[in-house]
Design a protein around this motif. Structure first.
Motif, PDB file in Angstrom:
ATOM      1  N   ALA A 216       0.840  -1.194   0.000  1.00  0.00           N
ATOM      2  CA  ALA A 216       0.000   0.000   0.000  1.00  0.00           C
ATOM      3  C   ALA A 216       0.880   1.251   0.000  1.00  0.00           C
ATOM      4  O   ALA A 216       0.519   2.277  -0.584  1.00  0.00           O
ATOM      5  N   GLN A 217       2.039   1.141   0.644  1.00  0.00           N
ATOM      6  CA  GLN A 217       2.957   2.283   0.694  1.00  0.00           C
ATOM      7  C   GLN A 217       3.484   2.610  -0.714  1.00  0.00           C
ATOM      8  O   GLN A 217       3.567   3.784  -1.090  1.00  0.00           O
ATOM      9  N   VAL A 218       3.812   1.574  -1.478  1.00  0.00           N
ATOM     10  CA  VAL A 218       4.268   1.781  -2.857  1.00  0.00           C
ATOM     11  C   VAL A 218       3.151   2.430  -3.682  1.00  0.00           C
ATOM     12  O   VAL A 218       3.366   3.420  -4.391  1.00  0.00           O
ATOM     13  N   VAL A 219       1.936   1.895  -3.548  1.00  0.00           N
ATOM     14  CA  VAL A 219       0.801   2.462  -4.295  1.00  0.00           C
ATOM     15  C   VAL A 219       0.621   3.930  -3.906  1.00  0.00           C
ATOM     16  O   VAL A 219       0.390   4.801  -4.750  1.00  0.00           O
ATOM     17  N   CYS A 220       0.794   4.210  -2.618  1.00  0.00           N
ATOM     18  CA  CYS A 220       0.656   5.582  -2.121  1.00  0.00           C
ATOM     19  C   CYS A 220       1.696   6.510  -2.746  1.00  0.00           C
ATOM     20  O   CYS A 220       1.366   7.628  -3.165  1.00  0.00           O
ATOM     21  N   GLU A 221       2.952   6.038  -2.824  1.00  0.00           N
ATOM     22  CA  GLU A 221       4.016   6.848  -3.461  1.00  0.00           C
ATOM     23  C   GLU A 221       3.630   7.197  -4.902  1.00  0.00           C
ATOM     24  O   GLU A 221       3.761   8.336  -5.343  1.00  0.00           O
ATOM     25  N   PHE A 222       3.165   6.185  -5.623  1.00  0.00           N
ATOM     26  CA  PHE A 222       2.757   6.412  -7.015  1.00  0.00           C
ATOM     27  C   PHE A 222       1.598   7.409  -7.080  1.00  0.00           C
ATOM     28  O   PHE A 222       1.555   8.273  -7.946  1.00  0.00           O
ATOM     29  N   ALA A 223       0.658   7.260  -6.151  1.00  0.00           N
ATOM     30  CA  ALA A 223      -0.491   8.177  -6.152  1.00  0.00           C
ATOM     31  C   ALA A 223      -0.019   9.609  -5.934  1.00  0.00           C
ATOM     32  O   ALA A 223      -0.468  10.544  -6.606  1.00  0.00           O
ATOM     33  N   LYS A 224       0.928   9.780  -4.998  1.00  0.00           N
ATOM     34  CA  LYS A 224       1.434  11.131  -4.715  1.00  0.00           C
ATOM     35  C   LYS A 224       2.152  11.715  -5.925  1.00  0.00           C
ATOM     36  O   LYS A 224       2.213  12.932  -6.099  1.00  0.00           O
ATOM     37  N   ASN A 225       2.708  10.816  -6.777  1.00  0.00           N
ATOM     38  CA  ASN A 225       3.370  11.288  -7.999  1.00  0.00           C
ATOM     39  C   ASN A 225       2.421  11.338  -9.197  1.00  0.00           C
ATOM     40  O   ASN A 225       2.857  11.468 -10.338  1.00  0.00           O
ATOM     41  N   GLY A 226       1.116  11.212  -8.923  1.00  0.00           N
ATOM     42  CA  GLY A 226       0.145  11.447  -9.989  1.00  0.00           C
ATOM     43  C   GLY A 226      -0.255  10.232 -10.807  1.00  0.00           C
ATOM     44  O   GLY A 226      -0.993  10.380 -11.798  1.00  0.00           O
ATOM     45  N   ASP A 227       0.146   9.037 -10.414  1.00  0.00           N
ATOM     46  CA  ASP A 227      -0.248   7.837 -11.163  1.00  0.00           C
ATOM     47  C   ASP A 227      -1.766   7.607 -11.038  1.00  0.00           C
ATOM     48  O   ASP A 227      -2.299   7.462  -9.933  1.00  0.00           O
ATOM     49  N   GLY A 228      -2.438   7.566 -12.182  1.00  0.00           N
ATOM     50  CA  GLY A 228      -3.901   7.493 -12.198  1.00  0.00           C
ATOM     51  C   GLY A 228      -4.459   6.225 -11.573  1.00  0.00           C
ATOM     52  O   GLY A 228      -5.465   6.259 -10.842  1.00  0.00           O
ATOM     53  N   ILE A 229      -3.825   5.092 -11.857  1.00  0.00           N
ATOM     54  CA  ILE A 229      -4.285   3.818 -11.291  1.00  0.00           C
ATOM     55  C   ILE A 229      -4.148   3.850  -9.763  1.00  0.00           C
ATOM     56  O   ILE A 229      -5.068   3.445  -9.026  1.00  0.00           O
ATOM     57  N   ALA A 230      -3.031   4.353  -9.279  1.00  0.00           N
ATOM     58  CA  ALA A 230      -2.787   4.404  -7.834  1.00  0.00           C
ATOM     59  C   ALA A 230      -3.798   5.321  -7.147  1.00  0.00           C
ATOM     60  O   ALA A 230      -4.337   4.983  -6.081  1.00  0.00           O
ATOM     61  N   ILE A 231      -4.054   6.479  -7.787  1.00  0.00           N
ATOM     62  CA  ILE A 231      -5.027   7.412  -7.209  1.00  0.00           C
ATOM     63  C   ILE A 231      -6.409   6.756  -7.165  1.00  0.00           C
ATOM     64  O   ILE A 231      -7.131   6.847  -6.165  1.00  0.00           O
TER      65      ILE A 231
END
Lengths: 333, 333
Positions: A216-231
């Motif tokens: 979940a932490q990795v997904v969160c990092e991606f979300a913070k960098n704007g990754d649409g799937i992660a968000i």
């Protein structure tokens, strides 16, 4: 003379031991739990650590007792009962510790300890009715009704993570399917991410990460960098959690929900969709009246502080008629 | 000297008034509620009826107070707040009755009154933790935790009927969609029947009945006569209710669920699928431990008995610290 309390927070990796002073002053130390080795060795190391901390109590003061937070705790029996990822089976931890210390000892699960900690030292100070939701590897809760923990007939109440939200849904570690936990825990967010990667064609850096490395932490990092799937993965978790908090509001009419645990570190990535879904799904007369907060207690301190409240504030924990509930607080006295 | 209590059960059609003796002996009379006329006329007729019953109290005994069960009751404010199918708006019924009787007066909703009645006079006698589910035109509940009603921060707790079980599901009278009530209330069972008649080709006598004449009671008659569509409609309601009772078990760890209200008259047509779904959906360690019962209180008596318990057993109803909750029991004394 002032009273100090020992708080113990048993986790799958580390166990934090704390000496809690009369105003919540805290000294802690940490030992490895080693959940795959002999539990009597764990208890022996734990008690050695407690003795070391006890030596720091200023002369003339006393230790009032030992409070323990643990997964799979049975507060009525004083046991830890076959927690997932431990090979201890069921152990009578209260009796085992009592061989070292002649003092009141009490135990409860993580969710209840979190609620006690928030009520005495955290954002729930002064509240009468609130619910702490713990979001980590699993999902738990501590429910406070009229300034007392909701324990239920066997001390098993508050398993909000095991409410079935989708008939025939995701397989759950509890042996059933569709439990809330499988959607909003850290592994649940990873499962949603994998589902989205399968369903969508969008470019995503997450496609380069093996499932074993996906947290979940990795997904969160991606979300913070704007990754649409992660968000979107956090958006789905937030939507489901928000709807569930609205359901819990219809049942409990609480003042506040307090979100606690690793997943909450995602911050607004999670909290924004939770808040939006919560307000959308609330019955109209609740809108704007129920607070949604993140815990402010420090990681590594919340558990021991909460555990210590079992001893310092037994009135939060015992039944209204303590005579019928005498086994909750075990003492050799 | 012995204490008698007046119980009042306000319904959309009739209002039952009862004089309850010290051992639950009951004399009742019934008046038309007339929910579309001036509420002050209702209060005047109600108080006349109370005075008539009061005259039956043997000399030397007293009336301890008046307890009221009503839809849309606000126990903290002593009001009835705009109930569905009434044109009263919000009325301060406690103050209105107090102009006639100088005695403690308390009010609560139907679900809570049912729980109080079961605890004092019904199948929940002696239980500490249980939940009454009321199944009628709507779905409500009364939740008892440690021998006290769960009221919540505003007295609104226990709206189990308005837990959302299906996102984007059936439109509900509360303004949202997918509430439990839209599936398992009497009208909910009719909606399921109509859906089944649309989806299935099976021969069914229900096809000859206009939607206006379709009631849960009619569906039940057909089910008892072996109509497949009717049996399936109750089966679906039972499956959904059973799953929900399993969810409520994970949250509350109760000793028992008590089903109460018109829909329960269907008997085994409903209870069999409820029981089967309940045991299937329970976490394994609860299986066989949580009782599922139908209320045994007589229709027309349960409401007044429960309402009277507000006065005879205020300890079931008030908060643990009554000083902060003084407005619950209103008294001119």
């Amino acid at each position: 003379m002032q009273e100090f309390v020992i708080g113990v927070d048993i986790g799958g990796t580390n166990t934090v031991v704390g000496l809690v002073g009369p105003r919540g002053e805290l000294q802690t130390s940490t030992i490895d739990t080693m959940p795959r080795t002999d539990p009597s060795l764990f208890v022996s190391r734990l008690c050695k650590e407690i003795a070391t901390l006890q030596a720091n109590v200023p002369a003339g003061n006393t230790i009032k007792g030992i409070g323990i937070a643990s997964p799979a705790a049975n507060s009525q029996r004083g046991t830890i009962e076959d927690p997932a990822n431990f090979s201890w089976g069921t152990i009578d931890i209260v009796s085992m510790i009592r061989e070292y210390f002649d003092t009141p000892i009490a135990i409860t699960n993580d969710g209840n300890a979190a609620a006690l900690g928030e009520m005495e030292y955290g954002v729930a100070k002064g509240m009468r009715n609130f619910i702490v939701i713990t979001l980590g590897t699993g999902v738990g809760s501590g429910i406070v009704v009229d300034r007392r923990l909701l324990l239920g007939q066997n001390g098993w109440a508050g398993e909000l993570g095991h409410v079935i939200i989708e008939e025939g849904g995701r397989e759950c570690g509890c042996g059933r399917a569709g439990c809330l936990e499988t959607y909003i825990s850290a592994p649940g967010i990873c499962r949603t991410t994998i589902e989205l990667l399968a369903n969508k064609s969008a470019v995503s850096g997450l496609r380069d990460i093996g499932h074993k490395d996906l947290t979940a932490q990795v997904v969160c990092e991606f979300a913070k960098n704007g990754d649409g799937i992660a968000i979107e993965a956090f958006g789905i978790a937030g939507e489901i959690l928000g709807r569930w908090l609205a359901n819990a509001t219809a049942i409990f009419d609480p003042e506040a929900f307090i979100l606690f645990g690793g997943v909450v570190n995602a911050g607004e990535i999670l909290l924004k969709p939770v808040r939006s879904s919560f307000e959308t799904h609330l019955m109209s007369f609740y809108r704007g009246r129920v607070q949604l907060m993140a815990s402010q207690l420090q990681k590594g301190q919340a558990g021991v502080l909460g555990a210590s409240v079992l001893i310092s504030r037994p009135e939060y924990f015992t039944s209204h008629e303590p005579s019928e509930f005498g086994s909750t607080l075990s003492s050799t006295g």
